[in-house]
Design a protein around this motif. Structure first.
Motif, mmCIF file in Angstrom:
data_model
loop_
_atom_site.group_PDB
_atom_site.id
_atom_site.type_symbol
_atom_site.label_atom_id
_atom_site.label_comp_id
_atom_site.label_asym_id
_atom_site.label_seq_id
_atom_site.Cartn_x
_atom_site.Cartn_y
_atom_site.Cartn_z
ATOM 1 N N UNK A 67 -20.813 -14.228 -39.241
ATOM 2 C CA UNK A 67 -21.141 -15.373 -40.089
ATOM 3 C C UNK A 67 -22.422 -16.023 -39.608
ATOM 4 N N UNK A 68 -22.512 -16.216 -38.262
ATOM 5 C CA UNK A 68 -23.712 -16.827 -37.697
ATOM 6 C C UNK A 68 -24.926 -15.946 -37.970
ATOM 7 N N UNK A 69 -24.699 -14.606 -37.885
ATOM 8 C CA UNK A 69 -25.816 -13.686 -38.125
ATOM 9 C C UNK A 69 -26.287 -13.803 -39.564
ATOM 10 N N UNK A 70 -25.317 -13.859 -40.470
ATOM 11 C CA UNK A 70 -25.638 -13.978 -41.887
ATOM 12 C C UNK A 70 -26.461 -15.246 -42.134
ATOM 13 N N UNK A 71 -26.025 -16.351 -41.495
ATOM 14 C CA UNK A 71 -26.736 -17.620 -41.626
ATOM 15 C C UNK A 71 -28.151 -17.500 -41.100
ATOM 16 N N UNK A 72 -28.281 -16.850 -39.938
ATOM 17 C CA UNK A 72 -29.609 -16.720 -39.338
ATOM 18 C C UNK A 72 -30.523 -15.932 -40.265
ATOM 19 N N UNK A 73 -29.967 -14.838 -40.845
ATOM 20 C CA UNK A 73 -30.787 -14.021 -41.743
ATOM 21 C C UNK A 73 -31.244 -14.854 -42.938
ATOM 22 N N UNK A 74 -30.297 -15.582 -43.533
ATOM 23 C CA UNK A 74 -30.635 -16.421 -44.691
ATOM 24 C C UNK A 74 -31.714 -17.434 -44.323
ATOM 25 N N UNK A 75 -31.563 -17.990 -43.123
ATOM 26 C CA UNK A 75 -32.498 -19.006 -42.660
ATOM 27 C C UNK A 75 -33.906 -18.442 -42.598
ATOM 28 N N UNK A 76 -34.032 -17.219 -42.018
ATOM 29 C CA UNK A 76 -35.359 -16.615 -41.931
ATOM 30 C C UNK A 76 -35.902 -16.275 -43.309
ATOM 31 N N UNK A 77 -35.005 -15.787 -44.176
ATOM 32 C CA UNK A 77 -35.450 -15.426 -45.528
ATOM 33 C C UNK A 77 -36.026 -16.653 -46.233
ATOM 34 N N UNK A 78 -35.273 -17.775 -46.202
ATOM 35 C CA UNK A 78 -35.741 -18.975 -46.904
ATOM 36 C C UNK A 78 -36.960 -19.577 -46.219
ATOM 37 N N UNK A 79 -36.987 -19.480 -44.883
ATOM 38 C CA UNK A 79 -38.155 -19.981 -44.152
ATOM 39 C C UNK A 79 -39.403 -19.230 -44.565
ATOM 40 N N UNK A 80 -39.283 -17.880 -44.615
ATOM 41 C CA UNK A 80 -40.432 -17.064 -45.009
ATOM 42 C C UNK A 80 -40.847 -17.391 -46.439
ATOM 43 N N UNK A 81 -39.859 -17.581 -47.292
ATOM 44 C CA UNK A 81 -40.128 -17.904 -48.700
ATOM 45 C C UNK A 81 -40.900 -19.223 -48.799
ATOM 46 N N UNK A 82 -40.456 -20.212 -48.010
ATOM 47 C CA UNK A 82 -41.113 -21.519 -48.036
ATOM 48 C C UNK A 82 -42.558 -21.392 -47.595
ATOM 49 N N UNK A 83 -42.772 -20.653 -46.506
ATOM 50 C CA UNK A 83 -44.135 -20.484 -45.988
ATOM 51 C C UNK A 83 -45.011 -19.738 -46.983
ATOM 52 N N UNK A 84 -44.444 -18.635 -47.508
ATOM 53 C CA UNK A 84 -45.212 -17.816 -48.447
ATOM 54 C C UNK A 84 -45.616 -18.617 -49.675
ATOM 55 N N UNK A 85 -44.651 -19.364 -50.217
ATOM 56 C CA UNK A 85 -44.946 -20.142 -51.417
ATOM 57 C C UNK A 85 -45.975 -21.225 -51.110
ATOM 58 N N UNK A 86 -45.912 -21.777 -49.903
ATOM 59 C CA UNK A 86 -46.891 -22.804 -49.530
ATOM 60 C C UNK A 86 -48.286 -22.213 -49.499
ATOM 61 N N UNK A 87 -48.384 -20.956 -48.957
ATOM 62 C CA UNK A 87 -49.695 -20.295 -48.923
ATOM 63 C C UNK A 87 -50.191 -20.046 -50.342
ATOM 64 N N UNK A 88 -49.293 -19.576 -51.194
ATOM 65 C CA UNK A 88 -49.667 -19.327 -52.591
ATOM 66 C C UNK A 88 -50.183 -20.617 -53.225
ATOM 67 N N UNK A 89 -49.489 -21.730 -52.912
ATOM 68 C CA UNK A 89 -49.872 -23.007 -53.503
ATOM 69 C C UNK A 89 -51.301 -23.366 -53.141
ATOM 70 N N UNK A 90 -51.655 -23.155 -51.869
ATOM 71 C CA UNK A 90 -53.002 -23.523 -51.437
ATOM 72 C C UNK A 90 -54.036 -22.560 -52.021
ATOM 73 N N UNK A 91 -53.677 -21.252 -52.074
ATOM 74 C CA UNK A 91 -54.653 -20.255 -52.483
ATOM 75 C C UNK A 91 -54.874 -20.243 -53.992
#
Lengths: 497, 167
Positions: B1-25
């Motif tokens: 369960x903790x692993x699943x949470x960690x994976x989700x966390x990284x996925x959403x974190x990456x998504x947030x960062x990626x979308x932020x870059x897209x926003x600026x570019x």
């Protein structure tokens, strides 16, 4: 704590004013199209009711009551609340004729004045930084809007915009300071912050955030103090945070300027005193020299700036900056004598400013206001009583004996001298001499120069006449008989310790 | 369960960062705004995964909801299709921005290295706890006073923006 144990007495005056504000809004909404709700009369009734509430609380068992460690009805709060409500009453009295003549007579005006006063009442009674901030914002937001109420005048819009932007900026500084103090001590209550800082200022939260040493904690506390100083510096218009004041004072409707100069300044100084004396006494050795420097530059730049003005409202704006400097000389000497001196001076200063700006407002006819020296030429022949009253105010601003301003300045400067800041008092007195030039220039114009052309000014209305009479009386009575007010100021200052 | 949470966390974190870059570019302001929505929603998911459901909900309601609607409304009202560059926004501006950005990255790095980035234990950020604090006697006054603040802002905004009936 159960709701039953909440002591709402400290809030009562503010509640009365807030409810009156709502009533003014609703009365306008339920008035038939084209009609006018009696907004001024309602506001006067509400403010007078709140003043009665303050007096009743001060005389009864409610004195010293505290609501859930966040709002107090101590002597300090009650003194300021009575002053602010009196300022509100005089400002409303001045407003009716001025609003009619400048075609800004709208229901929102009085509601916003009342909300601004709710903010001021909260500001001087808050014992906790979040409450201070919310009250500061209530007051500021209402005054920003009031400043821009004359929408057909570009100066009014400029005033509102400048005041809003610089004011929001200063609120951010203030909030950052609050956040740092909270981060350090884990508290927002002024008394508990003082306790925490005295104990070394390392709360568990701060330790977890990586602030391990007492030195780092002190450094952070000093940064927080500096940020709070900037925030309050903006609100009281001290140099170098005064840039907004001349434009905002000049552009705002004159009765709003009177409220800004008297009420906003008094409330901001009230919160300034309380926050610095109750939360940061252990850092006094650090902030007092900073305040002293601010006081010096404020007195000098305020007075020199006023010398150069040809517009009377701008002149009084710079004079208001200079007076923030005089007040800050005593802040350096606070607590004790300095606090009393500030409280006393704020009363005379409020009366003088309401009178000065009020005189301009009372003369306004069909949108035209007296703004230059030539507008004042020969006023002693056309409006002898008003010219005499204005002379009293200008003489009091200069600080000539037998006026409240003299007694006030005497207390301010003697407090500074006794606290070992004689140089501040000397600069203050020198600058008062400089100020005589630009204040008395107006008196000379009124009495020595012949009137020009047709009389363009309005007759002084009943409300304005009453307001000017009250202001003149206060200034003169305090000049010859300051004892009772000084005793109140002393009692009020005592509750800060 | 903790692993699943960690994976989700990284996925959403990456998504947030990626979308932020897209926003600026992104050159089209409307697309930028949409990318910002993706960032805000992903951040909300991260908050939710960290056990702060109340902040997660606020993030959606206030930022992704109210504020983004405001942004899009202004963009569409002004009908901006491409980014308009203000004159004088030159090299100095970019250098200052890069400098400040580097400072921020350095600051975050030093905090991560110096302080153990441990999560505070036993921290309850549920809606129930927030409500308890909000209606606690200490904050009751502030909570109620805020309503006057909002009312004053509302009346002020209307007074400044309303069309004058006389003119």
């Amino acid at each position: 704590m159960t709701p039953a144990s909440l002591d709402l007495r400290p809030l009562f005056p503010a509640i009365v004013v807030a409810v009156t504000g709502l009533a003014v809004l609703l009365a306008q909404a339920f008035t038939p199209k084209g009609g006018r709700a009696p907004a001024a009369a309602l506001s006067l009734a509400g403010l007078a009711g709140a003043l009665v509430a303050v007096v009743v609380i001060a005389g009864g068992r409610g004195r010293g009551a505290v609501l859930a460690t966040s709002v107090a009805a101590d002597d300090f709060a009650l003194f300021f609340q009575a002053l602010i409500l009196a300022i509100g009453i005089v400002a409303v009295l001045l407003s009716t004729s001025y609003l009619r003549e400048t075609a800004t007579d709208r229901g929102e005006y009085y509601a916003l004045v009342l909300f601004a006063i709710v903010g001021m009442l909260g500001l001087v009674s808050a014992l906790e930084l979040v409450a201070v901030f919310v009250a500061l914002e209530i007051m500021s937001v209402a005054v920003y809007a009031l400043a821009g109420l004359q929408r057909d005048r570009p100066e009014s819009q400029e005033a509102a915009l400048k005041y809003f932007i610089t004011g929001s900026f200063s609120s951010a500084f203030f909030l950052y300071g609050v956040a740092l103090l909270y981060g350090l001590t884990g508290r927002t209550s002024l008394a508990l912050i003082a306790q925490g800082l005295r104990a070394g200022g390392i709360a568990p939260a701060a330790a977890a955030a990586g602030v391990a040493s007492a030195g780092a904690a002190t450094a952070l506390a000093l940064v927080a103090t500096a940020l709070l100083l900037v925030g309050f510096g903006f609100k009281v218009a001290s140099v170098p945070f005064h840039m907004w004041a001349p434009d905002a004072y000049e552009g705002a409707p004159t009765t709003v300027t009177a409220l800004m100069a008297a009420g906003v300044k008094a409330a901001a100084f009230g919160a300034f005193l309380r926050v610095f004396l109750q939360a940061l006494p252990s850092l006094a050795a650090h902030w007092q020299p900073a305040v002293a420097v601010l006081a010096i530059v404020t007195m000098i730049i305020g007075n020199l700036g006023a010398l150069a003005q040809s517009n009377l409202k701008r002149m009084l704006a710079y004079s208001s900056v200079a007076h923030a400097g005089y007040l800050m000389t005593a802040l350096v000497a606070a607590p004790g004598l300095g606090t009393e001196a500030i409280l006393f001076y704020l009363v005379t200063y409020a009366a003088v400013n309401l009178g000065g700006f009020g005189a301009f407002a009372a003369l306004t006819r069909s949108g035209r206001e007296p703004v230059t020296l030539s507008d004042m030429a020969g006023l002693s022949e056309r409006r002898p009583l008003l010219a005499a009253a204005l002379t009293v105010f200008l003489v009091s601003l200069t600080g000539v004996p037998v006026s409240g301003g003299f007694v006030g300045k005497f207390y301010l400067f003697s407090a500074a001298v006794r606290a070992g800041y004689a140089h501040l008092a000397i600069i203050g007195m020198l600058m008062s001499v400089v100020s005589a030039y630009y204040y008395l220039r107006v008196v000379v114009a009124m009495y020595m120069e012949p009137p020009v052309g047709e009389d363009p000014w309005s007759r002084v209305g009943t409300g304005a006449a009453l307001a000017l009479t009250i202001s003149t009386t206060v200034v003169l009575v305090l000049g010859v008989y300051p004892g009772p007010l000084m005793a109140w100021a002393r009692a009020a200052a005592g509750s800060l310790r | 369960m903790a692993l699943f949470q960690a994976i989700l966390c990284y996925v959403f974190g990456a998504l947030a960062l990626g979308a932020a870059l897209v926003m600026v570019a992104q050159r089209n302001p409307t697309y930028s705004a949409f990318a910002l929505i993706v960032t805000l929603v992903s951040l909300s998911a991260v908050f939710g995964l960290f056990g702060a459901p109340f902040i997660a909900a606020l993030q959606i309601i206030v930022y992704a909801g109210a504020i983004m609607v405001l942004f899009l409304f202004v963009l569409m009202l002004l009908n901006v299709r491409t980014e308009v560059r203000a004159p004088g926004e030159g090299r100095v501006f970019k250098l200052v921005a890069i400098g400040l950005g580097a400072l921020l990255v350095g600051e975050i790095g030093s905090v991560l290295v110096a302080a153990r980035p441990a999560l505070a234990g036993g921290f309850d950020a549920s809606a129930r706890q927030v409500a308890r604090l909000l209606f606690d006697a200490r904050y009751l006054y502030v909570f109620e006073a805020t309503s006057i603040l909002i009312l004053a802002s509302l009346v002020g905004a209307i007074a400044l923006a309303k069309r004058d009936p006389s003119s």
